[in-house]
Motif scaffolding. Structure first.
Motif, PDB file in Angstrom:
ATOM      1  N   GLY A 273       0.814  -1.213   0.000  1.00 23.42           N
ATOM      2  CA  GLY A 273       0.000   0.000   0.000  1.00 23.42           C
ATOM      3  C   GLY A 273       0.841   1.253   0.000  1.00 23.42           C
ATOM      4  O   GLY A 273       0.392   2.321   0.436  1.00 23.42           O
ATOM      5  N   ASN A 291      -2.828   5.318  -1.486  1.00 23.15           N
ATOM      6  CA  ASN A 291      -3.154   3.901  -1.657  1.00 23.15           C
ATOM      7  C   ASN A 291      -3.584   3.310  -0.319  1.00 23.15           C
ATOM      8  O   ASN A 291      -2.778   3.167   0.600  1.00 23.15           O
ATOM      9  CB  ASN A 291      -1.920   3.160  -2.193  1.00 23.15           C
ATOM     10  N   ARG A 292      -4.847   2.953  -0.203  1.00 19.20           N
ATOM     11  CA  ARG A 292      -5.367   2.369   1.025  1.00 19.20           C
ATOM     12  C   ARG A 292      -5.610   0.862   0.881  1.00 19.20           C
ATOM     13  O   ARG A 292      -6.332   0.262   1.672  1.00 19.20           O
ATOM     14  CB  ARG A 292      -6.664   3.065   1.448  1.00 19.20           C
ATOM     15  N   TYR A 293      -5.018   0.268  -0.154  1.00 24.60           N
ATOM     16  CA  TYR A 293      -5.194  -1.160  -0.380  1.00 24.60           C
ATOM     17  C   TYR A 293      -3.946  -1.911   0.084  1.00 24.60           C
ATOM     18  O   TYR A 293      -3.077  -1.360   0.730  1.00 24.60           O
ATOM     19  CB  TYR A 293      -5.462  -1.412  -1.871  1.00 24.60           C
ATOM     20  N   ASP A 295      -1.582  -4.982   1.942  1.00 20.38           N
ATOM     21  CA  ASP A 295      -1.410  -5.560   3.272  1.00 20.38           C
ATOM     22  C   ASP A 295      -1.213  -4.415   4.268  1.00 20.38           C
ATOM     23  O   ASP A 295      -0.157  -3.789   4.307  1.00 20.38           O
ATOM     24  CB  ASP A 295      -0.188  -6.489   3.256  1.00 20.38           C
ATOM     25  N   ARG A 296      -2.216  -4.171   5.092  1.00 19.27           N
ATOM     26  CA  ARG A 296      -2.141  -3.016   5.995  1.00 19.27           C
ATOM     27  C   ARG A 296      -1.136  -3.228   7.127  1.00 19.27           C
ATOM     28  O   ARG A 296      -0.587  -2.268   7.669  1.00 19.27           O
ATOM     29  CB  ARG A 296      -3.527  -2.697   6.582  1.00 19.27           C
ATOM     30  N   GLN A 297      -0.903  -4.472   7.520  1.00 22.67           N
ATOM     31  CA  GLN A 297       0.117  -4.722   8.535  1.00 22.67           C
ATOM     32  C   GLN A 297       1.505  -4.417   7.973  1.00 22.67           C
ATOM     33  O   GLN A 297       2.359  -3.856   8.661  1.00 22.67           O
ATOM     34  CB  GLN A 297       0.045  -6.180   9.018  1.00 22.67           C
ATOM     35  N   ASN A 299       2.050  -2.271   5.571  1.00 25.29           N
ATOM     36  CA  ASN A 299       2.075  -0.810   5.466  1.00 25.29           C
ATOM     37  C   ASN A 299       2.427  -0.179   6.810  1.00 25.29           C
ATOM     38  O   ASN A 299       3.217   0.769   6.882  1.00 25.29           O
ATOM     39  CB  ASN A 299       0.718  -0.308   4.977  1.00 25.29           C
ATOM     40  N   ARG A 300       1.854  -0.706   7.874  1.00 22.11           N
ATOM     41  CA  ARG A 300       2.156  -0.187   9.223  1.00 22.11           C
ATOM     42  C   ARG A 300       3.621  -0.419   9.573  1.00 22.11           C
ATOM     43  O   ARG A 300       4.260   0.436  10.211  1.00 22.11           O
ATOM     44  CB  ARG A 300       1.251  -0.860  10.247  1.00 22.11           C
ATOM     45  N   HIS A 303       5.621   2.177   7.912  1.00 23.23           N
ATOM     46  CA  HIS A 303       5.413   3.447   8.611  1.00 23.23           C
ATOM     47  C   HIS A 303       6.291   3.509   9.863  1.00 23.23           C
ATOM     48  O   HIS A 303       6.915   4.538  10.149  1.00 23.23           O
ATOM     49  CB  HIS A 303       3.936   3.589   8.981  1.00 23.23           C
ATOM     50  N   ARG A 335       5.264   9.350   3.013  1.00 16.59           N
ATOM     51  CA  ARG A 335       4.837   8.481   1.909  1.00 16.59           C
ATOM     52  C   ARG A 335       5.991   8.207   0.960  1.00 16.59           C
ATOM     53  O   ARG A 335       6.164   7.085   0.482  1.00 16.59           O
ATOM     54  CB  ARG A 335       3.675   9.129   1.155  1.00 16.59           C
TER      55      ARG A 335
END
Length: 359
Positions: A273, A291-293, A295-297, A299-300, A303, A335
């Protein structure tokens, strides 16, 4: 056979594709001709070893050259995927369908199985399932640790709220204390026979919540030790990178899985993402969406790495200062950093250091 992540045409390498729609108790499969897209057979079996054997026997009646397109290879289809991998079958990983993409809103298990096979035939690049072994062990531990941390946090917030509303003789014991000290104080509290029902109940509940929090935190610490040991034995080079600890390294490894699964660094950034999505129209040619799609983990984790490097890594601090003078705001800079970190991680993961490099 050519790697599944390469650009290939399944019609040139297999005779049939078996699409499988997986569920907890049953799996529905459809055998689709690779050249015509026609359905040659359908079957629904139990999600057991006997059911998997029945499914394989059914498909062997149609063709020897085959590929499997399975939805949920890491969840409902994990057992079938493991069985097929042990038999050296070709398995293609598919995501669950977006409801809007189903033609005319039609939905049934056989239709989803047919759609899975035809989607695999239409894809220019095919994904392989994530591996088991160390990666699966890390995935289990990371999930269990996350659950323990969340539950411990819930208990701590409940304890703090009860202290705020507690009778003064209890509340005074905690005045001026930090949360960790509050937990230790509450865990050691005792009740007295002279107290009224409200005070006794409050103290008993505070003690229970404090001990629950301590137990869950100890559980999370044990998980972290095991995660650290696996990461050090598998890819210790990741821990040498600034801003990457054992938990972020484990999340990255779980998403990446193995060399060749993700075909490019751009695809890895999209999975995380962290790839900007073009939002151009007409004469507007330089606009992008967040991009909010993906694997959010993951992405975290990117971050976390970016924030840590902005605080402690001098080259990243210099980059942040330079982009700030160019007019970028903090969010835009982060980003950009996440995109660069995704590129660097992908290259490191795909090209691990040799033992000679370590010496």
């Amino acid at each position: 056979m050519t790697s599944l992540t390469d650009s290939i045409d399944l019609r040139e390498v297999v005779d049939v594709v078996i699409g499988v729609d997986t569920h907890v108790h049953t799996h529905s499969a459809a055998v689709v001709d690779a050249r015509t897209g026609g359905v040659l057979g359908e079957i629904t079996v139990e999600a057991t070893c006997e059911g998997y054997a029945e499914l394989i026997e059914f498909t062997e009646r149609h063709a020897a050259l085959r590929a499997w397109a399975i939805e949920g290879t890491g969840s409902h289809g994990a057992g079938l995927t493991r069985t097929l991998s042990e038999r050296s079958e070709v398995v293609i990983e598919l995501d669950r369908p977006v409801r809007a993409k189903r033609r005319n809103g039609a939905k049934s298990d056989p239709l989803d199985a047919i759609r899975a096979a035809r989607e695999a035939l239409a894809r220019p690049r095919l994904g392989t399932p994530r591996t088991g072994g160390d990666r699966q062990a890390l995935a289990v531990l990371v999930t269990a640790r996350r659950s323990a941390i969340q539950a411990a946090g819930d208990a701590q917030r409940q304890l703090f709220a009860l202290i705020i509303a507690a009778p003064e003789q209890i509340r005074s014991r905690f005045r001026g204390q930090q949360l960790k000290t509050m937990i230790r104080t509450a865990a050691a509290m005792r009740t007295h026979t002279t107290w009224d029902l409200e005070t006794t109940t409050t103290v008993t509940t505070l003690r229970t919540l404090a001990r629950r929090s301590q137990h869950l935190q100890a559980e999370a610490d044990d998980y972290e030790k095991t995660i650290t040991a696996i990461v050090k034995s598998w890819r210790p080079d990741l821990l040498d990178q600034p801003g990457i600890g054992p938990i972020t390294a484990a999340i990255v490894l779980c998403a990446w899985s193995h060399p060749g699964r993700i075909h490019s660094e751009a695809a890895f950034a999209m999975l995380a993402g962290a790839a900007p999505i073009p939002a151009n129209s007409g004469q507007t040619t330089n606009r992008y969406r967040l991009n909010r799609y993906g694997d959010r983990q993951l992405n975290r984790a990117l971050h976390t790495i970016a924030i840590t490097r902005q605080r402690c890594h001098q080259p990243t601090r210099d980059y942040t200062a330079r982009r700030t003078t160019e007019g970028k705001n903090p969010r835009e800079i982060r980003r950009c950093l996440k995109r660069y970190i995704a590129r660097d991680l992908y290259r490191r993961l795909e090209n691990p250091p040799s033992p000679l490099d370590a010496t």
